[in-house]
Design an enzyme around this catalytic site. Sequence first.
Site, PDB file in Angstrom:
ATOM      1  N   HIS A 200       0.858  -1.188   0.000  1.00 19.79           N
ATOM      2  CA  HIS A 200       0.000   0.000   0.000  1.00 19.79           C
ATOM      3  C   HIS A 200       0.897   1.242   0.000  1.00 19.79           C
ATOM      4  O   HIS A 200       1.902   1.284   0.704  1.00 19.79           O
ATOM      5  CB  HIS A 200      -0.862  -0.012   1.269  1.00 19.79           C
ATOM      6  CG  HIS A 200      -1.920   1.032   1.316  1.00 19.79           C
ATOM      7  ND1 HIS A 200      -1.654   2.361   1.557  1.00 19.79           N
ATOM      8  CD2 HIS A 200      -3.266   0.943   1.138  1.00 19.79           C
ATOM      9  CE1 HIS A 200      -2.793   3.045   1.547  1.00 19.79           C
ATOM     10  NE2 HIS A 200      -3.783   2.204   1.288  1.00 19.79           N
ATOM     11  N   CYS A 238      -3.556   2.975  -4.155  1.00 15.43           N
ATOM     12  CA  CYS A 238      -4.550   3.746  -3.412  1.00 15.43           C
ATOM     13  C   CYS A 238      -4.631   5.142  -4.010  1.00 15.43           C
ATOM     14  O   CYS A 238      -3.699   5.937  -3.868  1.00 15.43           O
ATOM     15  CB  CYS A 238      -4.174   3.796  -1.927  1.00 15.43           C
ATOM     16  SG  CYS A 238      -5.294   4.812  -0.966  1.00 15.43           S
ATOM     17  N   HIS A 267      -7.559   0.728  -4.143  1.00 16.18           N
ATOM     18  CA  HIS A 267      -8.383   1.451  -3.181  1.00 16.18           C
ATOM     19  C   HIS A 267      -8.860   2.710  -3.886  1.00 16.18           C
ATOM     20  O   HIS A 267      -8.040   3.537  -4.272  1.00 16.18           O
ATOM     21  CB  HIS A 267      -7.561   1.863  -1.953  1.00 16.18           C
ATOM     22  CG  HIS A 267      -7.228   0.722  -1.038  1.00 16.18           C
ATOM     23  ND1 HIS A 267      -6.510   0.899   0.124  1.00 16.18           N
ATOM     24  CD2 HIS A 267      -7.534  -0.588  -1.087  1.00 16.18           C
ATOM     25  CE1 HIS A 267      -6.380  -0.284   0.733  1.00 16.18           C
ATOM     26  NE2 HIS A 267      -6.984  -1.194   0.015  1.00 16.18           N
ATOM     27  N   ASP A 313     -12.768   2.981  -0.976  1.00 14.09           N
ATOM     28  CA  ASP A 313     -12.024   3.317   0.238  1.00 14.09           C
ATOM     29  C   ASP A 313     -12.835   4.342   1.025  1.00 14.09           C
ATOM     30  O   ASP A 313     -13.873   4.815   0.557  1.00 14.09           O
ATOM     31  CB  ASP A 313     -10.643   3.842  -0.171  1.00 14.09           C
ATOM     32  CG  ASP A 313      -9.620   3.706   0.938  1.00 14.09           C
ATOM     33  OD1 ASP A 313      -9.947   3.125   1.978  1.00 14.09           O
ATOM     34  OD2 ASP A 313      -8.487   4.187   0.763  1.00 14.09           O
ATOM     35  N   HIS A 314     -12.344   4.681   2.189  1.00 12.10           N
ATOM     36  CA  HIS A 314     -12.988   5.613   3.137  1.00 12.10           C
ATOM     37  C   HIS A 314     -14.253   6.299   2.646  1.00 12.10           C
ATOM     38  O   HIS A 314     -14.254   6.956   1.621  1.00 12.10           O
ATOM     39  CB  HIS A 314     -12.017   6.747   3.497  1.00 12.10           C
ATOM     40  CG  HIS A 314     -10.759   6.218   4.070  1.00 12.10           C
ATOM     41  ND1 HIS A 314      -9.739   7.037   4.470  1.00 12.10           N
ATOM     42  CD2 HIS A 314     -10.336   4.948   4.313  1.00 12.10           C
ATOM     43  CE1 HIS A 314      -8.750   6.299   4.936  1.00 12.10           C
ATOM     44  NE2 HIS A 314      -9.078   5.028   4.844  1.00 12.10           N
ATOM     45  N   TYR A 327     -14.929   4.178   7.774  1.00  8.44           N
ATOM     46  CA  TYR A 327     -15.359   2.811   7.473  1.00  8.44           C
ATOM     47  C   TYR A 327     -16.809   2.505   7.855  1.00  8.44           C
ATOM     48  O   TYR A 327     -17.126   1.411   8.289  1.00  8.44           O
ATOM     49  CB  TYR A 327     -14.386   1.805   8.108  1.00  8.44           C
ATOM     50  CG  TYR A 327     -13.091   1.744   7.333  1.00  8.44           C
ATOM     51  CD1 TYR A 327     -13.027   1.011   6.161  1.00  8.44           C
ATOM     52  CD2 TYR A 327     -11.957   2.452   7.746  1.00  8.44           C
ATOM     53  CE1 TYR A 327     -11.854   0.962   5.410  1.00  8.44           C
ATOM     54  CE2 TYR A 327     -10.783   2.412   7.005  1.00  8.44           C
ATOM     55  CZ  TYR A 327     -10.751   1.656   5.840  1.00  8.44           C
ATOM     56  OH  TYR A 327      -9.607   1.613   5.091  1.00  8.44           O
TER      57      TYR A 327
HETATM   58  C1  DNO Z   1      -6.519   3.055   5.736  1.00 11.21           C
HETATM   59  C2  DNO Z   1      -5.939   1.899   5.052  1.00 11.21           C
HETATM   60  C3  DNO Z   1      -4.577   1.556   5.573  1.00 11.21           C
HETATM   61  C4  DNO Z   1      -4.084   0.287   4.937  1.00 11.21           C
HETATM   62  C5  DNO Z   1      -2.690  -0.085   5.325  1.00 11.21           C
HETATM   63  C6  DNO Z   1      -2.220  -1.259   4.534  1.00 11.21           C
HETATM   64  O1  DNO Z   1      -7.671   3.274   5.703  1.00 11.21           O
HETATM   65  O2  DNO Z   1      -5.937   2.077   3.690  1.00 11.21           O
HETATM   66  O3  DNO Z   1      -4.663   1.399   6.937  1.00 11.21           O
HETATM   67  O4  DNO Z   1      -4.921  -0.755   5.330  1.00 11.21           O
HETATM   68  O5  DNO Z   1      -1.818   0.947   5.129  1.00 11.21           O
HETATM   69  O6  DNO Z   1      -1.245  -1.926   5.238  1.00 11.21           O
END
Ligand code: DNO
Length: 351
Positions: A200, A238, A267, A313-314, A327
């Site tokens: 990531h 990401c 992501h 993602d988020h 989340y």
């Molecule tokens: C946050 C996530 C990170 C991710 C780590 C991967 O929301 O994208 O915490 O899980 O960096 O190791």
Amino acid sequence: MSMKMSFRWYGDDDPVTLTNIRQIPNMYSIVTAVYDVPVGEIWSRESIADLKKKTEDAGLAFEVIESVPVHEDIKLGKDTRDRYIENYKENIRRLGEAGVKCICYNFMPVFDWTRTQLDHELDDKSTSLVYYQEQVEKMDPLTGELSLPGWDSSYTKESLKEVFDEYSKLTEEDLWANLKYFLEGIIPTAEECDVKMAIHDDDPCWSIFGLPRIITDEKNLDRFLKLVDSKYNGLTFCTGSLGCSCKNDIVKMIAKYTKMGRVHFVHMRNVKILEDGKGFEERAHYSECGSLDMYAIMKALYDNGFDGYIRPDHGRMIWGETGRPGYGLYDRALGATYLNGLWEAITKASK
Ligand code: DNO
């Protein structure tokens, strides 16, 4: 060939249930982890089997782990690292046996993703995670008052100070060398077990609190992929982490690495980069809400044959939901649906 939609789930403590997740259209896999084992130790077969069973009973696949965290001694290159690398390899084997196809991890010293506020109110009264430079300047991680959902909370004030001291002697080049050593240790196991490793990007993609960060831009991602030139040494791309710096051309980068067959997990998140380098705000997934062109990113994935895992993602907190910042269910479900819509439209328009 298609992308595989997935959704992060934090296990039994997560207010979002597997049934909730299963009801999102086109949902394929869960993204989860074993949370009851200290960083660096081996995950029990029972805990892995339990997660797999729950997931599959809910009608979802158990194919993506986020994360198997990397012990700090590996990042620091300490003598004890070989034991932790052996443990890591054992986790890859056990997860591979359970049907896992992709493992996400990161190589950020001490802190994982970092924001300065978790409940910033946007114009529409939703709340989101933000990173404001002026707030960063007032933060002192050594007071121990600072903590984020992604961080290892096992540090005491004293141990945090110690680990900071150790990092003060470590240069970026040292971190690169330690990453190479780690990859040379684990990638042959990942190949044997047919598990794709997916690093990531650093979030945000610059150094924080004086700690080095190296998975930050195109030049460094090129370098990373060459450290061990195997498709099992790949990326969790990401968009929000790399996209909070306007220096990164996200569409160009994602197209290039997907074409190389090195993007295993995506992501998808939209961020609004604030003017004058003041930071960024997480926004709704829809392109116009932030600085990223989500259509162009999805098209770059499609055009370059992406068939890996992707997750919204988020999300913001909307409709009165409370829960784990970033989340919750509702806004991430809207995100998944939007991404499905883009993908369907791109697919049909390309035929
Ligand atoms: C946050 C996530 C990170 C991710 C780590 C991967 O929301 O994208 O915490 O899980 O960096 O190791």
